[in-house]
Enzyme design. Structure first.
Site, PDB file in Angstrom:
ATOM      1  CG  HIS A 143      -1.853   1.127   1.413  1.00  0.00           C
ATOM      2  ND1 HIS A 143      -1.650   2.339   1.660  1.00  0.00           N
ATOM      3  CD2 HIS A 143      -3.149   0.860   1.257  1.00  0.00           C
ATOM      4  CE1 HIS A 143      -2.566   2.969   1.913  1.00  0.00           C
ATOM      5  NE2 HIS A 143      -3.654   2.131   1.593  1.00  0.00           N
ATOM      6  CG  ASP A 221       0.734  -2.042   6.448  1.00  0.00           C
ATOM      7  OD1 ASP A 221      -0.293  -2.413   7.246  1.00  0.00           O
ATOM      8  OD2 ASP A 221       0.626  -1.582   5.530  1.00  0.00           O
ATOM      9  CD  GLN A 224      -6.874  -4.555   4.246  1.00  0.00           C
ATOM     10  OE1 GLN A 224      -7.832  -5.151   4.673  1.00  0.00           O
ATOM     11  NE2 GLN A 224      -7.061  -3.413   3.810  1.00  0.00           N
ATOM     12  CE  LYS A 247      -7.076  -0.441   6.326  1.00  0.00           C
ATOM     13  NZ  LYS A 247      -7.837   0.218   5.277  1.00  0.00           N
ATOM     14  CB  CYS A 387      -3.594   3.473  -1.318  1.00  0.00           C
ATOM     15  SG  CYS A 387      -4.683   4.815  -1.125  1.00  0.00           S
TER      16      CYS A 387
HETATM   17  C1  LIG Z   1      -2.300  -2.725   3.766  1.00  0.00           C
HETATM   18  C2  LIG Z   1      -2.767  -1.339   4.246  1.00  0.00           C
HETATM   19  N1  LIG Z   1      -1.649  -0.734   4.694  1.00  0.00           N
HETATM   20  C3  LIG Z   1      -1.999   0.713   4.991  1.00  0.00           C
HETATM   21  C4  LIG Z   1      -3.226   1.300   4.941  1.00  0.00           C
HETATM   22  C5  LIG Z   1      -3.576   2.600   5.548  1.00  0.00           C
HETATM   23  O1  LIG Z   1      -4.258   2.636   6.534  1.00  0.00           O
HETATM   24  P1  LIG Z   1      -4.798   3.935   7.208  1.00  0.00           P
HETATM   25  O2  LIG Z   1      -5.219   4.940   6.246  1.00  0.00           O
HETATM   26  O3  LIG Z   1      -5.661   3.511   8.317  1.00  0.00           O
HETATM   27  O4  LIG Z   1      -3.392   4.370   7.872  1.00  0.00           O
HETATM   28  C6  LIG Z   1      -4.427   0.366   4.360  1.00  0.00           C
HETATM   29  C7  LIG Z   1      -5.701   0.998   4.207  1.00  0.00           C
HETATM   30  O5  LIG Z   1      -6.171   0.582   3.150  1.00  0.00           O
HETATM   31  C8  LIG Z   1      -3.944  -1.073   4.042  1.00  0.00           C
HETATM   32  O6  LIG Z   1      -4.890  -1.692   3.367  1.00  0.00           O
END
Ligand SMILES: Cc1ncc(COP(=O)(O)O)c(C=O)c1O
Length: 430
Positions: A143, A221, A224, A247, A387
């Site tokens: 992401h 990270d 998910q 999430k 993203c």
């Molecule tokens: C794998 C992953 N990393 C990071 C993010 C970013 O999350 P946040 O906007 O809550 O920081 C997302 C959100 O879609 C994601 O799916």
């Protein structure tokens, strides 16, 4: 898959599903973007604001101490939820070296920025942790939150940013990790636990062991992963593990960073100001102990309380059951989507190798139109680059549609999606 054949039936716990937009049932298949909230989370937030609201770490009066206790207790429960039991402090836990601290941030994006900024730019004593001739290794399935902070850091430190490739199944190749590590210049490897586009479950525990053996640090990270499967951050063994509250059925405005005490103690702060200091003089300051050193200003207090309620709710369901339910639904979704002509799902075909989502394209219909057509059938799905623009380039597409499940979904939600897609194909004369 008959209704009721998966193990959870909890839609009634989520007040939003009482809504009937346009007179129809609300079908929500966008939990990958943000999850709906159970009533216990909504009530925990409201109850805190109604009865216990005060700033933390400042007041000696009883109400302020109630707020302190609620915030600290939320941190303890959130840390325990992912196995980071020794969650704070610099005492005995720190002495063990492998001990972790749990810092609240605004979201996972901020948590990753914190590490890239504070670890990357130097440790106490001025020694930079990254410089020319050194590299950060990430993967093609990240992401933007786990790409851009490293791009900025590498540019500033004149270091290289390299990528592990995604194969045609949507998986990473550990041999490539080994050969990258063997080059001897990798200082940090940052990788998603579960891809938000491909769904791929990345073998992070296996990777962190190899990364540590090569003398590099790791960041995972878990945005998910944590909401959808049992996660034990100590077993995974990453130096940093980050995730995001909204999430995981919690409120927006709160993220979580579990980091190794030993490393986080050596790092300079990220944001500076109130609460993160031990003392301030006219020209210089000293830093507070962990985790507060990385929590400048008034923290997300009510949001932490809400996230505490969310992890309690998930724990009561049981994360094994959550995973079982979502894996069964994902299997059903893949099966049903395969029956839509012209539809191609990206990522591993086996539900056991992926999280609860399916990204897809339909020949002859733009993904944004696919989402629009789904909406006409009352089904909320996401369309776009998610993203993850570099990954989209690897996949040779500009965008995909994505359906993602949560604890509250059932097979009838998948049926509604497939019906809407079939009807949509007719609209397009396909
Ligand atoms: C794998 C992953 N990393 C990071 C993010 C970013 O999350 P946040 O906007 O809550 O920081 C997302 C959100 O879609 C994601 O799916």
């Amino acid at each position: 898959m008959p209704a009721g054949s998966t193990s959870l039936d909890v839609k009634g716990d989520f007040p939003i599903f009482a809504r009937r937009p346009g007179g129809r049932e609300l079908i929500y298949l966008d939990s990958g973007a943000s999850a709906q909230k159970p009533v216990v989370v909504i009530e925990a937030l409201a109850d805190h604001l109604r009865k216990h609201n005060a700033n933390v770490h400042r007041g000696v009066y009883a109400l302020a101490q109630e707020a302190d206790a609620a915030y600290d207790d939320a941190r303890r429960r959130v840390a325990a939820f992912v196995g980071a039991h020794r969650s704070s402090g610099t005492g005995a836990a720190a002495a063990e070296g492998g001990a972790q601290t749990t810092v609240f941030t605004k979201n996972v994006t901020e948590a990753i920025n914190l590490v890239a900024y504070a670890w990357g730019r130097g440790s106490t004593g001025g020694r930079a942790n990254l410089g020319p001739g050194e590299a950060v290794l990430i993967t093609q399935l990240e992401h933007h939150a786990n790409i851009v902070p490293w791009q900025v850091l590498c540019r500033e430190r004149c270091a290289e940013l390299r990528y592990l490739e995604v194969d045609e199944r949507g998986e990473l190749c550990l041999e490539q990790l080994d050969s990258e590590l063997a080059r001897g210049d990798v200082r940090m490897v940052a990788v998603s636990h579960v891809s938000n586009v491909l769904g791929t479950i990345v073998p992070v525990a296996e990777m962190t062991a190899r990364i540590r053996a090569a003398g590099a640090l790791s960041l995972v990270d878990g945005a998910q992963a944590v909401p959808h499967m049992p996660v034990d951050v100590q077993e995974i063994g990453a130096d940093f593990y980050a995730w995001t509250g909204h999430k995981a059925l919690g409120p927006t405005g709160i993220g979580v960073l579990h980091g190794r005490v030993e490393i986080m103690e050596s790092m300079e702060p990220f944001l500076t100001g109130g609460d993160m200091i031990a003392s301030v003089d006219f020209q210089s300051s000293t830093w507070n102990e962990l985790p507060y050193k990385f929590e400048a200003g008034t923290p997300p207090i009510a949001e932490a309380v809400g996230l505490g309620a969310a992890v309690d709710y998930l724990s009561a369901l049981g994360m094994e059951r959550v995973r079982e339910h979502e894996q069964a639904l994902t299997g059903y979704m893949l099966e049903r989507l395969a029956g839509v002509p012209g539809l191609r799902v990206v990522g591993p075909p086996e539900p056991e190798r992926r999280g609860g989502l399916a990204s897809f394209t339909i020949e002859g219909i733009h993904p944004h139109d696919v989402a629009e057509l789904a909406d006409r059938g009352g089904v909320c799905i996401r369309a776009g680059h998610h993203c993850a623009q570099p990954l989209m380039r690897c996949l040779g597409v500009g965008a995909t549609a994505r359906a993602s499940v949560g604890v509250y979904n059932g097979p009838s939600d998948i049926d509604a999606l497939v019906d809407a897609l079939q009807a949509g194909r007719e609209v397009f004369g396909l």
